[in-house]
Design a protein around this motif. Sequence first.
Motif, PDB file in Angstrom:
ATOM      1  N   TYR A  82       0.832  -1.212   0.000  1.00 17.68           N
ATOM      2  CA  TYR A  82       0.000   0.000   0.000  1.00 17.68           C
ATOM      3  C   TYR A  82       0.864   1.257   0.000  1.00 17.68           C
ATOM      4  CZ  TYR A  82      -3.976   3.004   1.415  1.00 17.68           C
ATOM      5  OH  TYR A  82      -4.956   3.969   1.478  1.00 17.68           O
ATOM      6  N   MET A 117     -11.362  11.445  -5.203  1.00 22.32           N
ATOM      7  CA  MET A 117     -12.082  11.309  -3.930  1.00 22.32           C
ATOM      8  C   MET A 117     -13.390  12.103  -3.905  1.00 22.32           C
ATOM      9  SD  MET A 117      -9.216  11.131  -0.964  1.00 22.32           S
ATOM     10  CE  MET A 117     -10.499  10.892   0.294  1.00 22.32           C
ATOM     11  N   ASN A 155     -12.510   1.836  -8.012  1.00 22.50           N
ATOM     12  CA  ASN A 155     -12.164   0.489  -8.459  1.00 22.50           C
ATOM     13  C   ASN A 155     -13.429  -0.258  -8.827  1.00 22.50           C
ATOM     14  OD1 ASN A 155     -11.274  -2.080  -8.853  1.00 22.50           O
ATOM     15  ND2 ASN A 155      -9.881  -2.064  -7.092  1.00 22.50           N
ATOM     16  N   GLY A 188     -14.427  -3.288  -7.046  1.00 23.64           N
ATOM     17  CA  GLY A 188     -14.678  -3.227  -5.596  1.00 23.64           C
ATOM     18  C   GLY A 188     -13.477  -2.654  -4.888  1.00 23.64           C
ATOM     19  N   GLY A 189     -13.688  -1.576  -4.199  1.00 22.05           N
ATOM     20  CA  GLY A 189     -12.553  -0.898  -3.549  1.00 22.05           C
ATOM     21  C   GLY A 189     -12.378  -1.352  -2.121  1.00 22.05           C
ATOM     22  N   GLY A 190     -11.951  -0.426  -1.276  1.00 21.82           N
ATOM     23  CA  GLY A 190     -11.630  -0.759   0.098  1.00 21.82           C
ATOM     24  C   GLY A 190     -12.867  -1.082   0.914  1.00 21.82           C
ATOM     25  N   LYS A 191     -12.727  -2.092   1.717  1.00 17.13           N
ATOM     26  CA  LYS A 191     -13.818  -2.474   2.608  1.00 17.13           C
ATOM     27  C   LYS A 191     -13.548  -1.957   4.010  1.00 17.13           C
ATOM     28  CE  LYS A 191     -15.975  -4.629  -0.542  1.00 17.13           C
ATOM     29  NZ  LYS A 191     -16.665  -3.544  -1.243  1.00 17.13           N
ATOM     30  N   ASN A 239     -17.109   1.266  -0.086  1.00 14.84           N
ATOM     31  CA  ASN A 239     -16.266   1.029  -1.256  1.00 14.84           C
ATOM     32  C   ASN A 239     -15.270   2.185  -1.276  1.00 14.84           C
ATOM     33  OD1 ASN A 239     -15.090   0.761  -3.726  1.00 14.84           O
ATOM     34  ND2 ASN A 239     -16.988   0.298  -4.821  1.00 14.84           N
ATOM     35  N   ASN A 240     -14.280   2.092  -0.432  1.00 13.94           N
ATOM     36  CA  ASN A 240     -13.413   3.242  -0.164  1.00 13.94           C
ATOM     37  C   ASN A 240     -12.351   3.449  -1.248  1.00 13.94           C
ATOM     38  OD1 ASN A 240     -14.682   3.792   2.315  1.00 13.94           O
ATOM     39  ND2 ASN A 240     -13.418   2.285   3.373  1.00 13.94           N
ATOM     40  N   PRO A 241     -12.142   4.698  -1.652  1.00 12.03           N
ATOM     41  CA  PRO A 241     -11.128   5.011  -2.671  1.00 12.03           C
ATOM     42  C   PRO A 241      -9.731   5.023  -2.047  1.00 12.03           C
ATOM     43  CG  PRO A 241     -12.223   7.023  -1.980  1.00 12.03           C
ATOM     44  CD  PRO A 241     -12.867   5.892  -1.204  1.00 12.03           C
ATOM     45  N   VAL A 242      -9.284   3.863  -1.651  1.00 18.20           N
ATOM     46  CA  VAL A 242      -8.081   3.798  -0.804  1.00 18.20           C
ATOM     47  C   VAL A 242      -6.797   4.161  -1.548  1.00 18.20           C
ATOM     48  CG1 VAL A 242      -9.103   2.136   0.793  1.00 18.20           C
ATOM     49  CG2 VAL A 242      -7.761   1.299  -1.156  1.00 18.20           C
ATOM     50  N   GLU A 269      -6.649   7.986  -1.671  1.00 17.86           N
ATOM     51  CA  GLU A 269      -6.225   8.488  -0.355  1.00 17.86           C
ATOM     52  C   GLU A 269      -4.704   8.394  -0.214  1.00 17.86           C
ATOM     53  OE1 GLU A 269      -8.973   5.766   1.744  1.00 17.86           O
ATOM     54  OE2 GLU A 269      -9.519   7.523   2.926  1.00 17.86           O
ATOM     55  N   ALA A 270      -4.151   7.274  -0.648  1.00 23.60           N
ATOM     56  CA  ALA A 270      -2.701   7.125  -0.564  1.00 23.60           C
ATOM     57  C   ALA A 270      -2.002   8.176  -1.427  1.00 23.60           C
ATOM     58  CB  ALA A 270      -2.284   5.721  -0.994  1.00 23.60           C
ATOM     59  N   VAL A 274      -2.931  11.200  -2.072  1.00 22.99           N
ATOM     60  CA  VAL A 274      -2.938  12.491  -1.366  1.00 22.99           C
ATOM     61  C   VAL A 274      -1.906  12.483  -0.238  1.00 22.99           C
ATOM     62  CG1 VAL A 274      -4.313  14.053   0.060  1.00 22.99           C
ATOM     63  CG2 VAL A 274      -5.334  12.981  -1.967  1.00 22.99           C
ATOM     64  N   ALA A 275      -1.904  11.419   0.537  1.00 19.41           N
ATOM     65  CA  ALA A 275      -0.984  11.341   1.679  1.00 19.41           C
ATOM     66  C   ALA A 275       0.469  11.332   1.208  1.00 19.41           C
ATOM     67  CB  ALA A 275      -1.286  10.099   2.511  1.00 19.41           C
TER      68      ALA A 275
END
Lengths: 364, 364, 364, 364
Positions: B11, B253, B266, B269-272, B280-283, B286-287, B289-290
């Motif tokens: 990740y 996002m 995704n 299926g994105g982040g759970k 369905n998180n846009p993980v 997020e990475a 941006v961080a």
Amino acid sequence: MNHYSKIFSKYLSDDAMEAVIADEALIQHMLTFEAALANAQAQLNMIPLKAALQIEAAIRQLSLKPTALAASTLQNGIPVIALLAHIKTKLPDGAKGHLHMGATSQDVMDTAQVLIIKNALEIIETKTSVLIKQLTKLSKQFAKTPCMAHTRGQQALPITFGSKVNAWLQPLQRQLHRLKQIKQDLLVVQLGGAVGNLAAYVKKGPLLNKLLAKKLQLQPAASWHTQRDGLAAFTNWLAMHTSIMGKMGADVMVMAQSEVNEVTENVTGGGKSSAMPHKNNPVLSEALVAIAKINAGLQQQMLLAMLHQNERDATAWILEWNALPQLLNYTATALTHAVSITTNIKINAAQMLANIEKFKKAIE
Amino acid sequence: MNHYSKIFSKYLSDDAMEAVIADEALIQHMLTFEAALANAQAQLNMIPLKAALQIEAAIRQLSLKPTALAASTLQNGIPVIALLAHIKTKLPDGAKGHLHMGATSQDVMDTAQVLIIKNALEIIETKTSVLIKQLTKLSKQFAKTPCMAHTRGQQALPITFGSKVNAWLQPLQRQLHRLKQIKQDLLVVQLGGAVGNLAAYVKKGPLLNKLLAKKLQLQPAASWHTQRDGLAAFTNWLAMHTSIMGKMGADVMVMAQSEVNEVTENVTGGGKSSAMPHKNNPVLSEALVAIAKINAGLQQQMLLAMLHQNERDATAWILEWNALPQLLNYTATALTHAVSITTNIKINAAQMLANIEKFKKAIE
Amino acid sequence: MNHYSKIFSKYLSDDAMEAVIADEALIQHMLTFEAALANAQAQLNMIPLKAALQIEAAIRQLSLKPTALAASTLQNGIPVIALLAHIKTKLPDGAKGHLHMGATSQDVMDTAQVLIIKNALEIIETKTSVLIKQLTKLSKQFAKTPCMAHTRGQQALPITFGSKVNAWLQPLQRQLHRLKQIKQDLLVVQLGGAVGNLAAYVKKGPLLNKLLAKKLQLQPAASWHTQRDGLAAFTNWLAMHTSIMGKMGADVMVMAQSEVNEVTENVTGGGKSSAMPHKNNPVLSEALVAIAKINAGLQQQMLLAMLHQNERDATAWILEWNALPQLLNYTATALTHAVSITTNIKINAAQMLANIEKFKKAIE
Amino acid sequence: MNHYSKIFSKYLSDDAMEAVIADEALIQHMLTFEAALANAQAQLNMIPLKAALQIEAAIRQLSLKPTALAASTLQNGIPVIALLAHIKTKLPDGAKGHLHMGATSQDVMDTAQVLIIKNALEIIETKTSVLIKQLTKLSKQFAKTPCMAHTRGQQALPITFGSKVNAWLQPLQRQLHRLKQIKQDLLVVQLGGAVGNLAAYVKKGPLLNKLLAKKLQLQPAASWHTQRDGLAAFTNWLAMHTSIMGKMGADVMVMAQSEVNEVTENVTGGGKSSAMPHKNNPVLSEALVAIAKINAGLQQQMLLAMLHQNERDATAWILEWNALPQLLNYTATALTHAVSITTNIKINAAQMLANIEKFKKAIE
């Protein structure tokens, strides 16, 4: 952005740059943008010529003080609404609708920012040339003057003072080379309209962009409302400039240290202390080091400001408003001090030699 | 530098880049440097050919583990002393004096760092090309898909989704252009000797520098022990790269936000969530941006590291050791994620249109 | 987070702290959380006692490698989903639904983080006590040893070496005092459930929070999912700690400088050079200075991470995952080095006196 | 430090704080220090009472403009030399030697800085109390108003708007608690003399320190010339304050987003656009987010400034001069805006409910 000290205005600020980044200059550039936009639009038959002339006349008449924009800037987060309102007070009703036609606040402010940068670069380039010239002179003059090198805080082996100067000079020469490329993405007009697509101008958008750019002596460019890479590349150049001079300051400080005594920052007498009359402090070198650290922090802000969300993002834009003028002013200040140091520095070649001799004995 | 998490290794880290920046790679490059140096010195009759061959053979035989250098690195602040000692265990006495002849630790380490960067750039350039290709495709595919623009967090006016993609694409294209110039001051050998003046080589220094560079497939260069501008220009490029992708992540996002629902990061299926099965998180966004924020901070370190005092300054050098590998790895990670997003993103054009229609009603 | 160097593992990392921040420790703490949660819930009749015992047994049996969580962490942006799945492989079907009941990933991860901090603090406090003891000893031992003060890089007036040591010691004493208050908001459990309101526990939430905290030897606390002030106050304390030691390192470097020669960092011989056998480099002091700068940058990340949007924000959270372990490890490393310096430093009192005498002549 | 914009003076600056950090205030505090010092020294029979009265009279008469100090500040890197010279123009010869007796420039400037902080804290504490009051009111008023939580950018589960407000409120309450301790090491006099040991005062140093502190309504303190931990602990508190409000701003922005539409930042009409009359931009929330990022960068400077080498180090001190006034002003500005938001925010409870209903359907 929110603090200025007259007390420190010569030590941590630069007169000439202050004028370039001043509110008054920003206002003037914004007005210039609006006049040039109207003028270009008239030329392309997008607004009546008469309206353009009225707009130009109104702008010429207008005497607008920065404080007159403050309340509206609080209300709207930008000064452009008030600026336009002030221009309109000088316009006949029929011309009002032709002012700022199809443009957005960011067009005005970004272009004004670029015009500030253009003027700032004149100062920075001139001062850099002087500094390079002085360093070249020093480098030649002391090309064969032995001087102890220090690695990791310890005496190492002899080099020459000229080669020390070269370590300050060579990066600056590369900086000039870098600047040429950086300018290409930097000295460009901003004209995208409300959401960056020049929609209000239908097919005439690109033509208008080109003509406006020409009038402002900038290059045309597709809207870069949210693409701040040109700016961040430039401000990194500024931060690198002050880091280069910061290294010079750090070196001078070690050589000026009482126990080393190889140079005196200012032959005519440096900084005094209120408690110790014998002091001769290398106060300009200290400023060079501090400024480098400050600019490094401001460049980080400019990189954060590239995270410009959606089609306009003031959480990012404000970072630029805050950082850019400071970066410009600190860079100019560092250049002024660096030139001053190279002009007034006293080289104590005899002591350099003595330090080498003493060292040789110590490691025998 | 001092923390690695296998848990987060996919990740917040990139497999391929990990290998490039690994201790093992650093050691291999340092050994390569010593072998090439001996080889070049033999060619220039600076050391006996036999010694050079023995050095090369010793290095080939050597199997050196990173931990074997740790104690000496603590003692000396550099791993090179131990590295040389290990090579010497494989050398006949007569050859020992010819190893590392006239070079200094920083020559070895800086050149090894450059060889790491060279390999890192292959990854970064390849991934960037793929990303540019994907974005170009998306930009064309959705060139006419209406989509609401947002300025200052509010719906503004319709643009197209293609033009949103262009705002991610165009800066990357300029980055490739910038990289060409940056490489010139970057992919260069370091060979200055103890205090940067190649003194130990007398007149053969420049020739040796050129020959060594050729053997390492780098460009020759005057010693840049204390001139870190080439590095800082490059790392700013890296930080700009991740800021550009960070803006893309920030945009995705907002569009993926439940109430907007214009894209799904995704399609498969994105982040759970451990608590909410509907998420369905846009993980990856997020990475992005961080990572942009982290790299901005690391670039500040690289600018501080330009304040390289005297002829060698570990208070600055350590900052580079810490920041550079992280910058490279985070940049590669961001590229991997950005490519992944552009591959798997689902565009909900109908919802984009619906949002525009709803907006039109709202402002009627 | 994404780079670790074994080569530099003794110079820029600390053994004991590495174990505390390791993936294995994080996993263990997360498992401890889940076991304690089930246990507490059984005690409060929220889940069957049998299920709790099965969960505890499953966790005891589980041998979970960090890599086993990597793929899922990429997919979900958190390792907790995989962690729970692994536990469930050891659970009878009837108990699966009782695992992690009503909790959210952030509860697990934040609490695990706090448990890491708790262990880290043991190391940091112990080392700080040792350092304070050593400095106190030095301060007394040299309370009357004259030594030249330097202001703005220049010799100023004589002080004592003891008073120099006091400037390193006194801030550390204040730090211990500060830590007492900081711990109050720091060593607290995280248990908020999906959106921070303990909704799944209906009225038993606060009781459960208190009981879970007790089992983990932490304090209870209202959910602080988005309130990161306790963390940022603590990490600033860490950064201040390393800045205090950085000042000590900077001072030692000046005094160890060849021309000053008042101290030797390591009486048994300091850092060597690969090119210059006479060198005795103050390599630990250099690390102290560099670490202070790195931690200052990491603290900025922690402040940015307080901008934790909505009810969970991984663009902020990732910054903490990246910065916190590094801050802990660099702080422990600095403490180890600082203790080492205070143990091995050689004070050259005669030279201190000689420098004062020479100075007196110079300003006569 | 080197840029102030009247245009942005209400948006990114605070009137009341500007007066507190102004040059004029700094000068006044420095004069107050000199008068109080003479007065205390007379009381302790260290200088003649007559001289003290003459010094106080001279200072009362003196009207000193900031620009009058600029040239000397450039020359000496501090304004104190010129300040003393100006006072001396009003003094009979016999009293001149008694002015600033035994003190050093840093005593004057640091104490003046502390007096600025003391006044700044009055503003900050008052505004914080108002903000806490407003947030408490909102929190109660909407304690039961359902509102969707978002985790990782996605709708999660319903909470209440009151609990959102609590996430802004609770950290501020902890801040007040933290401030109590921070003040102890902060509101202290600086009086160390040339090299921090009060040497010029022989045995009367501690007594004088105590008496001077009392006259200035500060606490006495051993010289902290090089111990900047009290300052850095305080400025981190400021940066945490703005990060807490930045989180509030970020949350308001999401809720005010057109598609979410749960709040309007300003019920009386927010920011307008020059191109889009329908806009109602949450411009104060944007400022809160930006200010948090700026202050985080400034706190990093303050941590770097703790690396205060030797007995006085302007490369560090300048960082404080630059960062501290900005931190104070940005914090006050954020507080003003946050109070403004909590006063004028319009809560759209019906839409909050509608969003929840829509979400429930979506996940069915």
